[in-house]
Design a protein around this motif. Structure first.
Motif, PDB file in Angstrom:
ATOM      1  N   GLU A   1      -2.560   8.443   8.232  1.00 22.95           N
ATOM      2  CA  GLU A   1      -2.319   7.013   8.096  1.00 22.95           C
ATOM      3  C   GLU A   1      -3.444   6.362   7.300  1.00 22.95           C
ATOM      4  O   GLU A   1      -4.591   6.810   7.337  1.00 22.95           O
ATOM      5  CB  GLU A   1      -2.220   6.355   9.475  1.00 22.95           C
ATOM      6  N   ALA A   2      -3.093   5.290   6.588  1.00 23.73           N
ATOM      7  CA  ALA A   2      -4.079   4.510   5.839  1.00 23.73           C
ATOM      8  C   ALA A   2      -3.781   3.036   6.032  1.00 23.73           C
ATOM      9  O   ALA A   2      -2.623   2.633   6.162  1.00 23.73           O
ATOM     10  CB  ALA A   2      -4.052   4.862   4.357  1.00 23.73           C
ATOM     11  N   SER A   3      -4.835   2.224   6.057  1.00 24.60           N
ATOM     12  CA  SER A   3      -4.675   0.787   6.246  1.00 24.60           C
ATOM     13  C   SER A   3      -5.608   0.043   5.306  1.00 24.60           C
ATOM     14  O   SER A   3      -6.770   0.421   5.133  1.00 24.60           O
ATOM     15  CB  SER A   3      -4.975   0.396   7.695  1.00 24.60           C
ATOM     16  N   ALA A   4      -5.071  -1.022   4.681  1.00 25.25           N
ATOM     17  CA  ALA A   4      -5.883  -1.893   3.827  1.00 25.25           C
ATOM     18  C   ALA A   4      -6.038  -3.266   4.459  1.00 25.25           C
ATOM     19  O   ALA A   4      -6.375  -4.236   3.784  1.00 25.25           O
ATOM     20  CB  ALA A   4      -5.256  -2.018   2.442  1.00 25.25           C
TER      21      ALA A   4
ATOM     22  N   ILE B   1       0.849  -1.187   0.000  1.00 23.10           N
ATOM     23  CA  ILE B   1       0.000   0.000   0.000  1.00 23.10           C
ATOM     24  C   ILE B   1       0.886   1.239   0.000  1.00 23.10           C
ATOM     25  O   ILE B   1       1.926   1.272   0.666  1.00 23.10           O
ATOM     26  CB  ILE B   1      -0.952   0.003   1.223  1.00 23.10           C
ATOM     27  N   GLY B   2       0.500   2.224  -0.772  1.00 27.77           N
ATOM     28  CA  GLY B   2       1.213   3.495  -0.804  1.00 27.77           C
ATOM     29  C   GLY B   2       0.231   4.629  -0.588  1.00 27.77           C
ATOM     30  O   GLY B   2      -0.963   4.502  -0.870  1.00 27.77           O
TER      31      GLY B   2
ATOM     32  N   ARG C   1      -7.131   2.460  -6.497  1.00 26.87           N
ATOM     33  CA  ARG C   1      -6.978   3.672  -5.693  1.00 26.87           C
ATOM     34  C   ARG C   1      -8.217   3.936  -4.838  1.00 26.87           C
ATOM     35  O   ARG C   1      -9.343   3.666  -5.251  1.00 26.87           O
ATOM     36  CB  ARG C   1      -6.712   4.889  -6.587  1.00 26.87           C
ATOM     37  N   ALA C   2      -7.962   4.476  -3.658  1.00 35.40           N
ATOM     38  CA  ALA C   2      -9.015   4.965  -2.775  1.00 35.40           C
ATOM     39  C   ALA C   2      -8.650   6.391  -2.390  1.00 35.40           C
ATOM     40  O   ALA C   2      -7.478   6.695  -2.154  1.00 35.40           O
ATOM     41  CB  ALA C   2      -9.144   4.088  -1.534  1.00 35.40           C
TER      42      ALA C   2
ATOM     43  N   VAL D   1      -4.682   6.720  -1.842  1.00 32.77           N
ATOM     44  CA  VAL D   1      -4.024   5.472  -1.462  1.00 32.77           C
ATOM     45  C   VAL D   1      -4.041   4.546  -2.669  1.00 32.77           C
ATOM     46  O   VAL D   1      -5.062   4.417  -3.351  1.00 32.77           O
ATOM     47  CB  VAL D   1      -4.737   4.811  -0.266  1.00 32.77           C
ATOM     48  N   LEU D   2      -2.908   3.916  -2.950  1.00 27.59           N
ATOM     49  CA  LEU D   2      -2.802   2.956  -4.047  1.00 27.59           C
ATOM     50  C   LEU D   2      -2.467   1.590  -3.463  1.00 27.59           C
ATOM     51  O   LEU D   2      -1.476   1.436  -2.750  1.00 27.59           O
ATOM     52  CB  LEU D   2      -1.720   3.376  -5.042  1.00 27.59           C
TER      53      LEU D   2
END
Length: 332
Positions: free
Chosen positions: A222-225, A137-138, A202-203, A158-159
């Motif tokens: 921060e981002a989490s998948a 995740i980026g 992408r999101a 987010v990718l």
């Protein structure tokens, strides 16, 4: 007596009839196999591509098995997709509808086809779709700062990529979180706090500043998948900047006694943005020429009067009102 020239053909025909009779018997328990010899009159082939579900991107190097449609542990053949994701099985014994299916695997991602049959001498084309799971995740922001003016919005993207470094097809949930520094300071919010990836992997969300001037020095987004896939970035908080930069001109040459020069003149421009976000660019022109971006000192050699016009912009988008200075040269 059989002529010698006919013996190989008769032997082959006898073996074919014998094999067909044995495999058609009710008690037959020997599964058909894919042989490596040349094809016979009974055999067909199966070919296709291994593709990523949702994006249809080829998956080179994926392992591919031709298996029994009801018992995956019964394998009739195995191969690997080539650099274009293509695979090929030859000498496939003919079996009726629902007898076979294909299984493909790339890393820990697996896909199956629906059951199918192969007719005698049929060249069957069947593609296998593999649902590639997120592996990385980026996160990136539309810019590296947010303005602490109570109105600023900033895009967050987010990718999500698979194990091959390619975007994962849509539908994976992503959650967002923002935290101010120092801890407990007002810092704004993420809208929405959760989203799902699109077909491009992408999101997106938006960071909205709702704090007060000086409440926080920067924000951690921060981002989490899920499954341990996390990413973060730091966004600076800038105070509003409405003041344009200031540019000064320095002319260097051999002076005369009346404010002019008796030699070529080197012009240097220096811009500053005290208390602001910093100088962006400086522009100048001489006489009636067009504006040019200033990249370093330049020289004026023409005798007589030459007017230099100049101005700068800053990173907040403020533009300085152009200034001018006349350079007069009278060479000996």
């Amino acid at each position: 007596m059989v002529p010698p020239a006919m013996k190989p053909s008769l032997v082959k025909l006898f073996l074919i009839i014998l094999m067909a009779s044995a495999c058609c018997a009710p008690a037959c328990s020997v599964p058909p196999v894919i042989v490596t010899a040349g094809p016979t009159i009974f055999e067909g082939s199966v070919q296709g591509h291994v593709l990523a579900a949702g994006t249809n991107a080829s998956i080179p190097g994926a392992k591919v098995w031709l298996v029994n449609a009801t018992r995956d542990n019964t394998i009739y053949g195995a191969t690997a997709a080539d650099s274009g994701g293509h695979f090929y099985f030859i000498n496939v014994p003919p079996l009726g509808p629902g007898a076979y299916r294909l299984k493909a695997q790339k890393d820990s991602n697996t896909g199956f086809t629906t059951p199918f049959g192969v007719a005698s001498l049929e060249n069957r084309t069947v593609d296998v779709y593999v649902r590639m799971m997120p592996a990385a995740i980026g996160i990136e922001a539309s810019r590296s700062y947010v303005v602490a003016d109570g109105r600023d919005h900033m895009g967050i993207t987010v990718l999500v990529n698979d194990s091959m470094g390619r975007p994962v097809a849509g539908g994976y949930p992503v959650t967002f979180r923002a935290a101010g520094h120092p801890a407990g300071s007002l810092f704004g919010s993420i809208v929405p706090e959760s989203a799902v990836t699109g077909m491009d992997g992408r999101a997106t969300a938006e960071y909205v500043w709702v704090g007060e001037t000086g409440a926080a020095s920067h924000v951690i987004i921060e981002a989490s998948a899920g499954a341990g896939l996390n990413a973060s970035l730091v966004v600076d908080i800038r105070l509003p900047d409405t003041t344009p930069p200031a540019t000064t001109l320095k002319a260097a040459g051999e002076p005369d006694n009346v404010g002019g020069f008796i030699s070529d003149v080197t012009v240097t421009l220096d811009a500053s943005d005290h208390g602001g976000w910093g100088v962006n660019e400086t522009f100048y022109r001489t006489g009636d020429s067009g504006w040019a971006r200033y990249t370093g000192p330049f020289t004026i050699s023409a005798e007589g009067g030459t007017t230099v016009y100049y101005y700068s912009t800053d990173k907040a988008g403020n533009v300085e009102t152009p200034k001018s200075r006349a350079i007069v040269i009278h060479k000996k």
